[in-house]
Design a protein around this motif. Structure first.
Motif, PDB file in Angstrom:
ATOM      1  N   MET A 248       7.435   9.285  13.510  1.00 50.05           N
ATOM      2  CA  MET A 248       7.726   7.870  13.328  1.00 50.05           C
ATOM      3  C   MET A 248       6.476   7.027  13.585  1.00 50.05           C
ATOM      4  SD  MET A 248      10.471   5.435  15.345  1.00 50.05           S
ATOM      5  CE  MET A 248      11.805   6.567  14.981  1.00 50.05           C
ATOM      6  N   VAL A 249       5.721   7.374  14.630  1.00 52.65           N
ATOM      7  CA  VAL A 249       4.498   6.637  14.943  1.00 52.65           C
ATOM      8  C   VAL A 249       3.483   6.790  13.825  1.00 52.65           C
ATOM      9  CG1 VAL A 249       2.534   6.493  16.523  1.00 52.65           C
ATOM     10  CG2 VAL A 249       4.847   6.745  17.436  1.00 52.65           C
ATOM     11  N   ARG A 250       3.284   8.032  13.354  1.00 48.46           N
ATOM     12  CA  ARG A 250       2.306   8.276  12.299  1.00 48.46           C
ATOM     13  C   ARG A 250       2.712   7.570  11.014  1.00 48.46           C
ATOM     14  NH1 ARG A 250       2.749  13.479  11.038  1.00 48.46           N
ATOM     15  NH2 ARG A 250       0.712  13.649  10.066  1.00 48.46           N
ATOM     16  N   ALA A 251       4.009   7.646  10.679  1.00 54.87           N
ATOM     17  CA  ALA A 251       4.483   6.993   9.463  1.00 54.87           C
ATOM     18  C   ALA A 251       4.374   5.477   9.576  1.00 54.87           C
ATOM     19  CB  ALA A 251       5.935   7.394   9.180  1.00 54.87           C
ATOM     20  N   THR A 252       4.599   4.926  10.779  1.00 56.21           N
ATOM     21  CA  THR A 252       4.493   3.489  10.987  1.00 56.21           C
ATOM     22  C   THR A 252       3.055   3.020  10.792  1.00 56.21           C
ATOM     23  OG1 THR A 252       6.353   3.534  12.538  1.00 56.21           O
ATOM     24  CG2 THR A 252       4.910   1.607  12.607  1.00 56.21           C
ATOM     25  N   ILE A 253       2.095   3.827  11.241  1.00 59.97           N
ATOM     26  CA  ILE A 253       0.684   3.481  11.044  1.00 59.97           C
ATOM     27  C   ILE A 253       0.353   3.437   9.553  1.00 59.97           C
ATOM     28  CG2 ILE A 253      -1.689   4.255  11.411  1.00 59.97           C
ATOM     29  CD1 ILE A 253      -0.774   5.437  14.067  1.00 59.97           C
ATOM     30  N   VAL A 254       0.835   4.453   8.818  1.00 56.22           N
ATOM     31  CA  VAL A 254       0.632   4.465   7.366  1.00 56.22           C
ATOM     32  C   VAL A 254       1.290   3.244   6.737  1.00 56.22           C
ATOM     33  CG1 VAL A 254       1.134   5.721   5.236  1.00 56.22           C
ATOM     34  CG2 VAL A 254       0.416   6.972   7.268  1.00 56.22           C
ATOM     35  N   ASN A 255       2.498   2.912   7.209  1.00 52.18           N
ATOM     36  CA  ASN A 255       3.229   1.772   6.662  1.00 52.18           C
ATOM     37  C   ASN A 255       2.507   0.463   6.937  1.00 52.18           C
ATOM     38  OD1 ASN A 255       5.512   1.081   5.138  1.00 52.18           O
ATOM     39  ND2 ASN A 255       6.571   0.307   6.947  1.00 52.18           N
ATOM     40  N   ALA A 256       1.907   0.351   8.126  1.00 57.12           N
ATOM     41  CA  ALA A 256       1.134  -0.855   8.441  1.00 57.12           C
ATOM     42  C   ALA A 256      -0.010  -1.026   7.456  1.00 57.12           C
ATOM     43  CB  ALA A 256       0.601  -0.772   9.871  1.00 57.12           C
ATOM     44  N   GLY A 257      -0.649   0.098   7.101  1.00 56.21           N
ATOM     45  CA  GLY A 257      -1.719   0.037   6.107  1.00 56.21           C
ATOM     46  C   GLY A 257      -1.209  -0.416   4.749  1.00 56.21           C
ATOM     47  N   LEU A 258      -0.012   0.052   4.356  1.00 54.87           N
ATOM     48  CA  LEU A 258       0.560  -0.345   3.069  1.00 54.87           C
ATOM     49  C   LEU A 258       0.903  -1.830   3.051  1.00 54.87           C
ATOM     50  CD1 LEU A 258       2.941   2.692   2.409  1.00 54.87           C
ATOM     51  CD2 LEU A 258       0.737   2.238   1.334  1.00 54.87           C
ATOM     52  N   ILE A 259       1.468  -2.322   4.154  1.00 52.11           N
ATOM     53  CA  ILE A 259       1.825  -3.737   4.229  1.00 52.11           C
ATOM     54  C   ILE A 259       0.574  -4.607   4.192  1.00 52.11           C
ATOM     55  CG2 ILE A 259       2.866  -5.498   5.703  1.00 52.11           C
ATOM     56  CD1 ILE A 259       4.839  -3.365   6.660  1.00 52.11           C
ATOM     57  N   LEU A 260      -0.457  -4.212   4.956  1.00 47.84           N
ATOM     58  CA  LEU A 260      -1.710  -4.959   4.929  1.00 47.84           C
ATOM     59  C   LEU A 260      -2.351  -4.912   3.545  1.00 47.84           C
ATOM     60  CD1 LEU A 260      -3.366  -4.078   8.364  1.00 47.84           C
ATOM     61  CD2 LEU A 260      -2.572  -6.327   7.595  1.00 47.84           C
ATOM     62  N   ARG A 261      -2.250  -3.741   2.886  1.00 48.34           N
ATOM     63  CA  ARG A 261      -2.784  -3.620   1.540  1.00 48.34           C
ATOM     64  C   ARG A 261      -2.089  -4.579   0.583  1.00 48.34           C
ATOM     65  NH1 ARG A 261      -7.228  -2.531   0.278  1.00 48.34           N
ATOM     66  NH2 ARG A 261      -6.957  -4.492  -0.820  1.00 48.34           N
ATOM     67  N   MET A 262      -0.772  -4.692   0.736  1.00 52.45           N
ATOM     68  CA  MET A 262      -0.002  -5.603  -0.105  1.00 52.45           C
ATOM     69  C   MET A 262      -0.434  -7.047   0.123  1.00 52.45           C
ATOM     70  SD  MET A 262       4.134  -6.202  -0.198  1.00 52.45           S
ATOM     71  CE  MET A 262       4.129  -6.903   1.458  1.00 52.45           C
ATOM     72  N   PHE A 263      -0.633  -7.433   1.393  1.00 52.72           N
ATOM     73  CA  PHE A 263      -1.060  -8.793   1.699  1.00 52.72           C
ATOM     74  C   PHE A 263      -2.496  -9.043   1.225  1.00 52.72           C
ATOM     75  CE2 PHE A 263       2.466  -9.020   4.807  1.00 52.72           C
ATOM     76  CZ  PHE A 263       2.971 -10.258   4.439  1.00 52.72           C
ATOM     77  N   ALA A 264      -3.371  -8.039   1.363  1.00 53.89           N
ATOM     78  CA  ALA A 264      -4.759  -8.213   0.913  1.00 53.89           C
ATOM     79  C   ALA A 264      -4.815  -8.412  -0.600  1.00 53.89           C
ATOM     80  CB  ALA A 264      -5.597  -7.003   1.326  1.00 53.89           C
ATOM     81  N   ASP A 265      -3.991  -7.676  -1.343  1.00 52.24           N
ATOM     82  CA  ASP A 265      -3.974  -7.831  -2.802  1.00 52.24           C
ATOM     83  C   ASP A 265      -3.368  -9.162  -3.227  1.00 52.24           C
ATOM     84  OD1 ASP A 265      -5.133  -5.344  -3.094  1.00 52.24           O
ATOM     85  OD2 ASP A 265      -3.226  -4.287  -3.342  1.00 52.24           O
ATOM     86  N   ALA A 266      -2.380  -9.639  -2.453  1.00 54.91           N
ATOM     87  CA  ALA A 266      -1.688 -10.878  -2.827  1.00 54.91           C
ATOM     88  C   ALA A 266      -2.342 -12.114  -2.238  1.00 54.91           C
ATOM     89  CB  ALA A 266      -0.226 -10.814  -2.377  1.00 54.91           C
ATOM     90  N   ALA A 267      -3.266 -11.945  -1.272  1.00 56.43           N
ATOM     91  CA  ALA A 267      -3.835 -13.090  -0.552  1.00 56.43           C
ATOM     92  C   ALA A 267      -4.498 -14.117  -1.467  1.00 56.43           C
ATOM     93  CB  ALA A 267      -4.821 -12.605   0.508  1.00 56.43           C
ATOM     94  N   PRO A 268      -5.341 -13.726  -2.443  1.00 55.91           N
ATOM     95  CA  PRO A 268      -5.996 -14.763  -3.270  1.00 55.91           C
ATOM     96  C   PRO A 268      -5.015 -15.675  -3.987  1.00 55.91           C
ATOM     97  CG  PRO A 268      -7.099 -12.653  -3.550  1.00 55.91           C
ATOM     98  CD  PRO A 268      -5.854 -12.375  -2.768  1.00 55.91           C
ATOM     99  N   ILE A 269      -3.982 -15.098  -4.581  1.00 55.28           N
ATOM    100  CA  ILE A 269      -3.048 -15.950  -5.341  1.00 55.28           C
ATOM    101  C   ILE A 269      -2.159 -16.751  -4.397  1.00 55.28           C
ATOM    102  CG2 ILE A 269      -1.080 -14.364  -5.620  1.00 55.28           C
ATOM    103  CD1 ILE A 269      -1.234 -15.163  -8.669  1.00 55.28           C
ATOM    104  N   LEU A 270      -1.865 -16.211  -3.198  1.00 54.50           N
ATOM    105  CA  LEU A 270      -1.118 -16.980  -2.207  1.00 54.50           C
ATOM    106  C   LEU A 270      -1.940 -18.160  -1.701  1.00 54.50           C
ATOM    107  CD1 LEU A 270       0.558 -14.133  -0.096  1.00 54.50           C
ATOM    108  CD2 LEU A 270       1.639 -15.603  -1.804  1.00 54.50           C
ATOM    109  N   LEU A 271      -3.227 -17.931  -1.493  1.00 56.23           N
ATOM    110  CA  LEU A 271      -4.114 -19.005  -1.049  1.00 56.23           C
ATOM    111  C   LEU A 271      -4.269 -20.068  -2.127  1.00 56.23           C
ATOM    112  CD1 LEU A 271      -6.743 -16.760   0.717  1.00 56.23           C
ATOM    113  CD2 LEU A 271      -5.430 -18.560   1.829  1.00 56.23           C
ATOM    114  N   MET A 272      -4.298 -19.658  -3.376  1.00 51.45           N
ATOM    115  CA  MET A 272      -4.360 -20.630  -4.467  1.00 51.45           C
ATOM    116  C   MET A 272      -3.118 -21.507  -4.497  1.00 51.45           C
ATOM    117  SD  MET A 272      -5.965 -18.364  -7.587  1.00 51.45           S
ATOM    118  CE  MET A 272      -6.066 -19.738  -8.731  1.00 51.45           C
ATOM    119  N   GLY A 273      -2.003 -20.937  -4.074  1.00 47.68           N
ATOM    120  CA  GLY A 273      -0.761 -21.703  -4.026  1.00 47.68           C
ATOM    121  C   GLY A 273      -0.605 -22.544  -2.779  1.00 47.68           C
ATOM    122  N   GLY A 274      -1.629 -22.506  -1.899  1.00 47.91           N
ATOM    123  CA  GLY A 274      -1.580 -23.316  -0.695  1.00 47.91           C
ATOM    124  C   GLY A 274      -0.636 -22.793   0.357  1.00 47.91           C
TER     125      GLY A 274
END
Length: 426
Positions: A224-250
């Motif tokens: 569970m701990v190892r999978a959670t670490i991987v999941n944290a990376g996936l969530i951060l990856r999703m936010f990093a990819d979406a950050a520019p367009i979210l910032l453009m939207g204010g």
């Protein structure tokens, strides 16, 4: 040569190296919803489509949280365990995690309902079926990961494509009712049909799961701990990819400035070209993960330089081809989306950097190194935020493009430096 022989020859070429079957598997599993939503948009009014898109956005976040990263971790674990008994025990633990995650989300939603939280009110009537949908989606992704980890994709992808067609049909039928409950029901039945087709195709290869065998809570917690670490990376990856367009939207207020709808649309179109280029490269990484993991179990390292060379050459070729095509279309046709085409061409600079960084992350995952990629992804997200914070009131589209390129270069340099310090030259 007979028609049957020609079909057999074409299938053999298609399945060679497993790349195209894995690509078909990824598109079938992840693209079914996009296809059904596109068709639903032609059948329903704008308000109904908006409700479906809002629900799907919430489900996407819920799937990541409830999955505990188990589908992503399953590819490596199935490849790293050679004995069928160990594979069955590991798979049992990984299957428990999405169920636990869905139950946790359900409990949070129930508590929010009891205390009268406003965000849960529109979804109160579909809470139970939505929880079942979270479990079904994660089980489908788990089955896909197991197929890749066991390197059996070439034996199952035809059944998966057939199941995805049934799933899309059920989702469209559910959407025809015009209600969110109808869509969710169709989506759930579609995921169950897709899961059934995958399990049927994998019935001869699926590891035996001894459900009555004693459950080791220590191993379950460690997974569970190892999978959670991987999941944290996936969530951060999703936010990093979406950050520019979210910032453009204010969305993040003072870190950027709200862009016009046209600017957001132009950059959104440009990112579609970037996503299209990264899709086959991500498939290469998914294909290489079990091969590198298995090679390391036997003391071999030849798979790493081969993967590195193929990934780098493919990323450069794809980036040059796409950028050339976009520039040519922009110069010859004076298209209405001219700014989107030039922005897309500029984003092609990030393709090799993202591909190599992703490749190093794949090698680190195969080695069992889970935390460093998470921190580097967080640093990339912060870099994107800093670019917008320093941009002032300059052109929003090109600020977003610059943030992607700078963030990708920072991630690449960090990955290369970390890998060289730990394991030698990449």
């Amino acid at each position: 040569m007979t028609l049957y022989a020609r079909i057999g020859r074409a299938r053999t070429f298609f399945e060679k190296g497993d790349f195209l079957p894995i690509l078909a598997l990824v598109i079938a599993v992840q693209g079914t919803v996009l296809v059904s939503q596109s068709v639903a948009a032609l059948l329903l009014d704008t308000a109904a489509v908006g409700r479906i898109r809002l629900f799907e956005s919430m489900i996407s976040i819920g799937v990541l949280i409830a999955g505990f990263g188990a589908p992503a971790l399953a590819i490596r674990e199935m490849a790293s365990h050679e004995h069928a008994e160990h594979r069955g025990e590991m798979l049992r633990d990984l299957l428990i995690l999405p169920v636990m995650g869905a139950m946790m989300i359900c409990v949070v939603a129930l508590v929010a309902t009891v205390f009268g939280a406003t965000w849960i009110l529109p979804w109160r009537d579909v809470l139970f079926i939505s929880t079942l949908l979270l479990v079904a989606v994660n089980l489908v992704r788990m089955a896909s990961a197991v197929a890749q980890g066991l390197v059996i994709v070439r034996y199952v992808y035809i059944w998966v494509i057939a199941g995805s067609i049934m799933a899309a049909s059920m989702q469209i039928a559910g959407a025809a009712f015009g209600s969110i409950s109808g869509w969710i029901t169709g989506r759930l039945l579609g995921e169950i049909a897709l899961l059934g087709s995958m399990l049927f195709a994998m019935r001869r290869h699926f590891p035996d799961i001894h459900w009555r065998q004693r459950l080791h809570l220590g191993n379950l917690f460690n997974n569970m701990v190892r999978a959670t670490i991987v999941n944290a990376g996936l969530i951060l990856r999703m936010f990093a990819d979406a950050a520019p367009i979210l910032l453009m939207g204010g969305v993040f207020g003072g870190l950027g400035h709200a862009a016009s709808g046209d600017d957001i649309g132009h950059f959104g179109i440009a990112t579609l070209f970037l996503t299209a280029c990264l899709l086959p490269l991500s498939v290469m990484s998914q294909r290489a993960l079990p091969l590198i993991t298995t090679a390391r179990q036997h003391g071999g390292s030849a798979a790493i330089p081969i993967f590195r060379r193929h990934l780098l050459l493919a990323s450069i070729l794809i980036a040059l081809t796409m950028s050339g095509a976009l520039i040519l279309v922009s110069l010859t046709n004076q298209a209405r989306q001219d700014q989107a085409l030039w922005a897309g061409a500029a984003l092609m600079l990030a393709v090799p950097m993202k591909a190599v960084a992703s490749g190093i992350g794949t090698i680190m995952l195969a080695r069992g190194e889970l935390k460093l990629p998470v921190w580097i992804t967080l640093a990339e997200l912060l870099t994107i935020l800093m670019v917008f914070a320093c941009s002032g009131t300059t052109d929003a589209v090109w600020t977003a493009v610059l943030s992607v390129i700078v963030g990708s270069s920072m991630s690449l340099v960090s990955m290369l430096t970390t890998y060289r310090l730990r394991y030698g030259i990449f």
